[in-house]
Design a protein around this motif. Structure first.
Motif, PDB file in Angstrom:
ATOM      1  N   ARG A 253      38.918  38.743  43.464  1.00  0.00           N
ATOM      2  CA  ARG A 253      38.465  38.845  42.068  1.00  0.00           C
ATOM      3  C   ARG A 253      39.434  39.658  41.213  1.00  0.00           C
ATOM      4  NH1 ARG A 253      33.188  42.235  40.227  1.00  0.00           N
ATOM      5  NH2 ARG A 253      34.338  43.734  41.508  1.00  0.00           N
ATOM      6  N   THR A 254      39.957  40.739  41.735  1.00  0.00           N
ATOM      7  CA  THR A 254      40.914  41.587  41.017  1.00  0.00           C
ATOM      8  C   THR A 254      42.162  41.742  41.880  1.00  0.00           C
ATOM      9  OG1 THR A 254      40.116  43.661  41.999  1.00  0.00           O
ATOM     10  CG2 THR A 254      38.994  42.878  40.003  1.00  0.00           C
ATOM     11  N   THR A 255      43.236  42.260  41.286  1.00  0.00           N
ATOM     12  CA  THR A 255      44.460  42.459  42.069  1.00  0.00           C
ATOM     13  C   THR A 255      44.224  43.458  43.192  1.00  0.00           C
ATOM     14  OG1 THR A 255      45.167  44.113  40.435  1.00  0.00           O
ATOM     15  CG2 THR A 255      46.040  41.872  40.197  1.00  0.00           C
ATOM     16  N   GLU A 257      41.361  44.036  44.802  1.00  0.00           N
ATOM     17  CA  GLU A 257      40.579  43.380  45.856  1.00  0.00           C
ATOM     18  C   GLU A 257      41.426  42.356  46.606  1.00  0.00           C
ATOM     19  OE1 GLU A 257      36.058  42.835  45.037  1.00  0.00           O
ATOM     20  OE2 GLU A 257      37.063  42.612  43.096  1.00  0.00           O
ATOM     21  N   PHE A 288      45.153  35.542  44.095  1.00  0.00           N
ATOM     22  CA  PHE A 288      44.538  36.033  42.854  1.00  0.00           C
ATOM     23  C   PHE A 288      44.574  34.939  41.797  1.00  0.00           C
ATOM     24  CE2 PHE A 288      45.175  38.073  38.663  1.00  0.00           C
ATOM     25  CZ  PHE A 288      43.945  38.695  38.536  1.00  0.00           C
TER      26      PHE A 288
END
Length: 378
Positions: A253-255, A257, A288
């Motif tokens: 979901r995010t860089t 994560e 990502f």
């Protein structure tokens, strides 16, 4: 074989060490060379320079120091030999070579693949012994012998190849429930069918993959209540067609994560050092971006966690308040499929968020216990 070699080397080190400490003749020229040759047979090629330096160092009291070093090496070797042997024995008991029904199972997988996790959940729950071959996701040399280039692949007795996680599970469940059909005959009930997906790419599908090929009598034993089979098939398909597509958008979901996820993938997967480094950083960046595309393709919300929470709560609601599992008192194939998919997020932020913000926790812990204790063995 490795254990035997390690044990032999350890015995040699201990023997040389004690001899060097006890023998007054140890200082005579050539004695160390003799002992080393006796222990190992010959000098290693390319080591002649090292041999002359070693002999020079033994003049004076150096032989006793070297004797202690041999004893230390032998002691450490003995410790690691015993430890290695214990681990081998423990693993052999945990995953014996042959299952209870006399078939040898070998699973080719990526550990972090949700489809592979589905198969492992089934095998573990039913207490089926199997060997794992971890496939390098870049080179895939471990499955170069196969025209089917995806995982999981399950080999039965090294001659029957099962592809596709749902086909593997349906085939094995049919085999366990029927007690009369062999695996080759069962596999013919799941014919391959080529089709073209939404992106115009040719893909392989399998007919009947959510069906068990059982007689009326066996079907009644597996599904004693009306509607059980239909419900199981519906949710198995839901796990493949919907739930699995929520995993990537949530774990990447995010860089941050994405990096955490690939750190886990590299640790658990079969990567070399350099390959692992590039896989972690390049892979995290790529996934990502891909996760964002998947989010768009599957019409997910901006906050993809909400789609995950809703899916998991829909699953819990379908089980209801009066059943432990969708299968009743015991998990059915839908329980095992959903558990297998969700399990690949363990250790990641998405998993912790899911457990904290949905009602899945109690069912999930029951599934953990059921698979770890092989409760479907009988």
């Amino acid at each position: 074989m490795l254990t035997n070699m390690a044990a032999a080397c350890t015995r040699s080190l201990l023997k040389v060490g004690w001899t060097m400490l006890d023998s007054p003749a140890i200082r005579r020229p050539g004695t160390i060379a003799y002992l080393y040759r006796r222990a190992y047979g010959t000098w290693c090629s390319g080591e002649t320079g090292g041999r002359s330096r070693l002999l020079s160092s033994l003049r004076g009291g150096g032989s006793r120091a070297l004797g202690c070093a041999f004893l230390l090496g032998g002691g450490l070797g003995l410790y690691h030999t015993v430890k290695f042997y214990w681990v081998q024995q423990h693993l052999a008991q945990e995953h014996p070579k042959e299952s209870d029904r006399g078939v040898r199972l070998t699973l080719y997988q990526y550990k972090t693949c949700p489809f592979c996790s589905k198969v492992r959940a089934f095998l573990d729950y039913h207490g089926l012994a199997y060997e794992i071959v971890e496939v390098n996701p870049v080179m895939r040399q471990e499955i170069k012998w196969s025209t089917y280039r995806k995982v999981p692949i399950l080999m039965v007795d090294e001659d029957v190849q099962l592809n596709d996680s749902s086909v593997i599970v349906s085939s094995l469940k049919t085999y366990l429930a029927s007690k009369e059909k062999n695996m080759a005959d069962i596999l013919r009930c799941y014919p391959e069918m080529k089709s073209v997906n939404e992106g115009g790419k040719e893909v392989m599908e399998y007919n009947n993959k959510y069906w068990l090929m059982l007689s009326e009598a066996d079907t009644a034993l597996v599904y004693p209540e009306k509607g059980m089979q239909k419900e199981e098939m519906k949710w198995r398909k839901w796990a493949d067609d919907w739930l699995v597509h929520l995993i990537s958008p949530n774990v990447y979901r995010t860089t941050g994560e994405a990096l955490a996820s690939f750190d886990y993938i590299v640790r658990e997967g079969k990567f070399g050092s350099l390959e692992g480094f590039f896989a972690k950083y390049v892979g995290a960046a790529a996934m990502f971006i891909i996760a964002k595309r998947l989010k768009s393709r599957h019409n997910l919300q901006d906050d993809v966690r909400q789609d995950l929470y809703k899916a998991v709560n829909d699953w819990v609601a379908a089980i209801g308040k009066t059943r432990k599992f969708m299968g009743g008192d015991c998990p059915n194939l839908a329980d095992l499929a959903v558990f297998g998919v969700l399990r690949v997020m363990e250790g990641l932020q998405a998993f912790d968020d899911m457990m904290a913000n949905t009602k899945v926790k109690h069912w999930y812990r029951r599934m953990e216990t059921a698979t770890q204790n092989h409760q479907g063995r009988h």
